[in-house]
Design a protein around this motif. Structure first.
Motif, PDB file in Angstrom:
ATOM      1  N   GLU A   1      17.671  20.654  64.086  1.00 14.58           N
ATOM      2  CA  GLU A   1      18.503  19.485  64.331  1.00 14.58           C
ATOM      3  C   GLU A   1      19.969  19.848  64.471  1.00 14.58           C
ATOM      4  O   GLU A   1      20.519  20.588  63.657  1.00 14.58           O
ATOM      5  N   ASP A   2      20.597  19.282  65.497  1.00 12.88           N
ATOM      6  CA  ASP A   2      22.041  19.427  65.678  1.00 12.88           C
ATOM      7  C   ASP A   2      22.763  18.582  64.633  1.00 12.88           C
ATOM      8  O   ASP A   2      22.287  17.503  64.271  1.00 12.88           O
ATOM      9  N   HIS A   3      23.919  19.061  64.200  1.00 19.25           N
ATOM     10  CA  HIS A   3      24.777  18.240  63.352  1.00 19.25           C
ATOM     11  C   HIS A   3      26.175  18.174  63.965  1.00 19.25           C
ATOM     12  O   HIS A   3      27.016  19.041  63.727  1.00 19.25           O
ATOM     13  N   PRO A   4      26.410  17.181  64.794  1.00 23.68           N
ATOM     14  CA  PRO A   4      27.749  17.006  65.371  1.00 23.68           C
ATOM     15  C   PRO A   4      28.693  16.425  64.321  1.00 23.68           C
ATOM     16  O   PRO A   4      28.672  15.225  64.046  1.00 23.68           O
ATOM     17  N   MET A   5      29.514  17.286  63.748  1.00 22.11           N
ATOM     18  CA  MET A   5      30.346  16.885  62.602  1.00 22.11           C
ATOM     19  C   MET A   5      31.675  16.315  63.077  1.00 22.11           C
ATOM     20  O   MET A   5      32.428  16.970  63.788  1.00 22.11           O
TER      21      MET A   5
ATOM     22  N   HIS B   1      31.730  13.296  58.734  1.00 22.88           N
ATOM     23  CA  HIS B   1      30.283  13.042  58.730  1.00 22.88           C
ATOM     24  C   HIS B   1      29.606  13.492  60.002  1.00 22.88           C
ATOM     25  O   HIS B   1      30.252  13.709  61.028  1.00 22.88           O
ATOM     26  N   CYS B   2      28.305  13.606  59.914  1.00 19.65           N
ATOM     27  CA  CYS B   2      27.506  13.894  61.097  1.00 19.65           C
ATOM     28  C   CYS B   2      27.460  12.640  61.963  1.00 19.65           C
ATOM     29  O   CYS B   2      27.299  11.534  61.455  1.00 19.65           O
ATOM     30  N   HIS B   3      27.619  12.818  63.292  1.00 25.13           N
ATOM     31  CA  HIS B   3      27.567  11.649  64.176  1.00 25.13           C
ATOM     32  C   HIS B   3      26.177  11.389  64.732  1.00 25.13           C
ATOM     33  O   HIS B   3      26.002  10.517  65.588  1.00 25.13           O
ATOM     34  N   GLU B   4      25.195  12.135  64.273  1.00 25.44           N
ATOM     35  CA  GLU B   4      23.823  11.674  64.423  1.00 25.44           C
ATOM     36  C   GLU B   4      23.715  10.704  63.265  1.00 25.44           C
ATOM     37  O   GLU B   4      23.635  11.114  62.097  1.00 25.44           O
ATOM     38  N   LEU B   5      23.810   9.418  63.557  1.00 22.01           N
ATOM     39  CA  LEU B   5      24.109   8.469  62.480  1.00 22.01           C
ATOM     40  C   LEU B   5      22.940   8.242  61.532  1.00 22.01           C
ATOM     41  O   LEU B   5      23.142   7.761  60.425  1.00 22.01           O
ATOM     42  N   HIS B   6      21.739   8.635  61.965  1.00 24.11           N
ATOM     43  CA  HIS B   6      20.652   8.637  60.975  1.00 24.11           C
ATOM     44  C   HIS B   6      20.994   9.613  59.853  1.00 24.11           C
ATOM     45  O   HIS B   6      20.768   9.330  58.680  1.00 24.11           O
ATOM     46  N   HIS B   7      21.542  10.757  60.225  1.00 24.98           N
ATOM     47  CA  HIS B   7      21.888  11.769  59.231  1.00 24.98           C
ATOM     48  C   HIS B   7      23.023  11.279  58.335  1.00 24.98           C
ATOM     49  O   HIS B   7      22.985  11.471  57.118  1.00 24.98           O
ATOM     50  N   ALA B   8      24.032  10.654  58.952  1.00 31.38           N
ATOM     51  CA  ALA B   8      25.153  10.139  58.152  1.00 31.38           C
ATOM     52  C   ALA B   8      24.653   9.095  57.160  1.00 31.38           C
ATOM     53  O   ALA B   8      24.992   9.123  55.972  1.00 31.38           O
TER      54      ALA B   8
ATOM     55  N   GLY C   1      23.082  10.442  54.123  1.00 34.61           N
ATOM     56  CA  GLY C   1      23.842  11.257  53.190  1.00 34.61           C
ATOM     57  C   GLY C   1      24.761  12.308  53.766  1.00 34.61           C
ATOM     58  O   GLY C   1      25.558  12.897  53.017  1.00 34.61           O
ATOM     59  N   MET C   2      24.675  12.621  55.059  1.00 40.60           N
ATOM     60  CA  MET C   2      25.458  13.743  55.585  1.00 40.60           C
ATOM     61  C   MET C   2      26.893  13.299  55.871  1.00 40.60           C
ATOM     62  O   MET C   2      27.273  13.050  57.017  1.00 40.60           O
ATOM     63  N   MET C   3      27.659  13.231  54.783  1.00 43.85           N
ATOM     64  CA  MET C   3      28.980  12.624  54.872  1.00 43.85           C
ATOM     65  C   MET C   3      29.742  13.023  53.614  1.00 43.85           C
ATOM     66  O   MET C   3      29.176  13.074  52.522  1.00 43.85           O
TER      67      MET C   3
HETATM   68 CU    CU Z   1      23.295  15.712  61.584  1.00 43.88          CU
END
Ligand code: CU
Ligand code: C2O
Length: 555
Positions: free
Chosen positions: A466-470, A520-527, A530-532
């Motif tokens: 998975e990409d994490h566009p931060m 935060h990650c802009h894959e907003l499911h990830h944000a 918790g990815m924030m």
């Molecule tokens: Cu992500």
């Protein structure tokens, strides 16, 4: 850890699938009818994603209704009868003081297919705001929806009180209320704005638009277009063949089954007609949650800017690939000198990938191809530009692109702060979470700085696929190295950096904008899962006190 964690919306796993289905059913019955002007066309529950067997267990976590605060986010299907509130054409707003009204509408996403959406000023994307560098911009946000909203100007360096994050910088704007954002447009470039309240859901429903800051005293391009990429879920439409969906590696993405450019899909995307000799600038914005890999079928083009920041002396490219992650922007420039149709499209052979394409039609002033002729040529060209063919094309590598030049930061200097961000999946409170350094927001350590600090951050993506566009609010950062290799091309400044699986980047920034800023990650499911974290200035004292009566959902 944030103290006002009451505003955190826990992510509910789908381990109680049947209970959730029951809740979904009740939500449809209770709220579906009144939230929709097209009650007759309400989708039966059997079509909700929760019962879509093509989805993996993992993607079950993504059903919005499982963790929605105030709204019934039961997926609403498209309709074919023309509704009364069909979206309008996107406005271009050039005044320094404007109003954006959040309201419901139906988007004609393909010919004769209307999807219920939430809009700014009745269009998806919302208006393009165009100002000149140095302008004081004033945006009145008027909320005519029945849920609270906000506006975050993504990538724009502005005072923290204007950052639009509910519960962190302001209370969400309640139904019927207005909030005014005002700030100076410091940096020229391509930006976008979107709601930051319940943003996975609200951006997903269309609450975004584009924000363009032009340079002073520059000759504008002959043709200057903004192209916003997005993807949608229509429970009435069959799910994508994920195997054929090469760019969408993420396991979350099975739910999306319509890809759009400026809110339109496939042959319903308006061809871009230019004249021979025109200097064209295309501003790509990814408003979705999927990284898109585009092929640029142009003999000679340059990528002149990313995230609003110019690339120093970019080389000319020919027939190449451009990967655009959620939240990122890329400006592509070329002179249209080859008459005919050239397609820019998503790599992939599925109908879904093929539906994300923009024909560039170059004509002398005499000839005019009909839309039908353009379409036929697009189809022919797409048949030739198969994955097998275009995957041999070179992909833009920004770490070795453009010319080196003196810049603010380097790898050898010492920094006041040195942080690591290890991006991964994990478990928090017994639930699947996306983590930074093993922590899921809001149970995450702040990144503390004080005004004037130089800050070095090392980001590593340990996810398998998975990409994490931060994305960092309120700042831009310089990218110094990738996988241990210093950048050799143009200095690279980003506000959204796509860290791909296994990659490590070192970036640097100057702490020069006091506040509390989301990172935060802009894959907003990830944000959402918790990815924030918060970048917190120790010397900043916020005057904003969240109203506990207000339903602030900051992500
Ligand atoms: Cu992500
Ligand atoms: Cu595009 Cu936190 O934002």
């Amino acid at each position: 850890m944030r103290s006002d964690s009451a505003s955190f919306r826990p992510v509910q796993p789908f381990s109680y699938k049947s209970i959730s289905l029951f809740i979904l059913l009740m939500a449809v019955l209770l709220l579906g009818g009144c939230s929709q002007s097209s009650g007759d066309n309400q989708q039966p529950v059997a079509h909700s994603p929760a019962s879509d067997t093509s989805m993996s267990d993992h993607s079950m976590n993504m059903d919005h209704s499982a963790h929605m605060g105030t709204t019934a986010a039961v997926p609403e299907g498209s309709i074919t009868a023309k509704p009364a509130d069909v979206t309008t054409k996107q406005q271009i707003l050039t005044a320094k003081e404007i109003t954006l009204t959040a309201r419901k509408a139906h988007l004609e996403i393909e010919k004769g297919k209307y999807l219920p959406v939430w809009t700014f000023n009745g269009s998806v994307p919302g208006p393009q705001i165009e100002v000149t560098q140095g302008d004081i911009v004033t945006v009145h946000l008027k909320n005519e929806l029945d849920v609270p909203v906000s506006i975050h100007f993504h990538g724009v360096v502005l005072p923290v009180a204007m950052d639009g994050v509910p519960g962190v910088t302001q209370d969400a704007v309640q139904p019927g209320q207005t909030f005014t954002y005002t700030f100076k447009a410091l940096h020229a470039g391509t930006y976008w704005y979107h709601s930051h309240q319940d943003s996975l859901n609200q951006i997903g429903k269309g609450l975004y638009g584009t924000f363009i800051v032009k340079k002073k005293n520059t000759v504008p391009a002959d043709v200057d277009r903004t192209l916003v990429l997005d993807e949608w879920n229509d429970p009435n439409t069959h799910a994508p063949d994920r195997e054929a969906n090469t760019a969408a590696l993420s396991s979350n993405m099975g739910m999306y089954n319509i890809y759009t450019i400026n809110g339109r899909s496939g042959s319903y995307i308006e061809p871009m007609r230019v004249h021979t000799g025109d200097r064209v600038r295309l501003r790509f914005v990814n408003a979705g949650n999927m990284t898109q890999l585009l092929y640029i079928n142009q003999p000679a083009y340059r990528v002149v800017s990313t995230d609003g920041e110019d690339i120093n002396e970019p080389q000319t490219l020919s027939h190449g690939l451009l990967r655009i992650a959620p939240g990122e922007r890329y400006d592509v420039a070329f002179t249209a000198d080859q008459t005919g149709v050239q397609v820019i499209g998503a790599v992939g052979d599925s109908d879904f990938a093929r539906s994300m394409r923009i024909p560039v039609v170059t004509e002398t002033s005499a000839s005019t191809l009909s839309d039908q002729q353009v379409n036929d040529q697009v189809n022919n060209q797409q048949n030739k530009l198969t994955t097998q063919t275009v995957s041999k094309w070179p992909e833009l590598d920004l770490t070795h692109y453009g010319q080196a030049a003196p810049s603010q930061f380097n790898l050898k200097q010492s920094y006041d702060r040195d942080y690591r961000m290890t991006l991964n999946m994990g478990v928090s409170n017994g639930q699947t979470a996306y983590t930074i350094n093993g922590q899921a927001y809001p149970k995450a350590d702040n990144m503390d700085v004080k005004t004037g600090d130089t800050v070095k951050i090392t980001m590593t993506n340990e996810s398998v696929n998975e990409d994490h566009p931060m994305h960092l609010h309120g700042h831009i950062f310089q990218v110094l190295s990738k996988n241990g290799q210093p950048l050799t091309g143009s200095p690279l400044w980003k506000d959204t950096l796509n860290v791909r699986p296994g990659e490590t980047y070192v970036v640097a920034l100057k702490a020069d904008n006091p506040g509390i800023w989301m990172f935060h990650c802009h894959e907003l499911h990830h944000a959402t899962m918790g990815m924030m974290i918060d970048l917190v200035y120790e010397d900043y004292v916020s005057t904003y006190k969240p109203n506990p009566q207000v339903n602030n959902i900051f992500e």
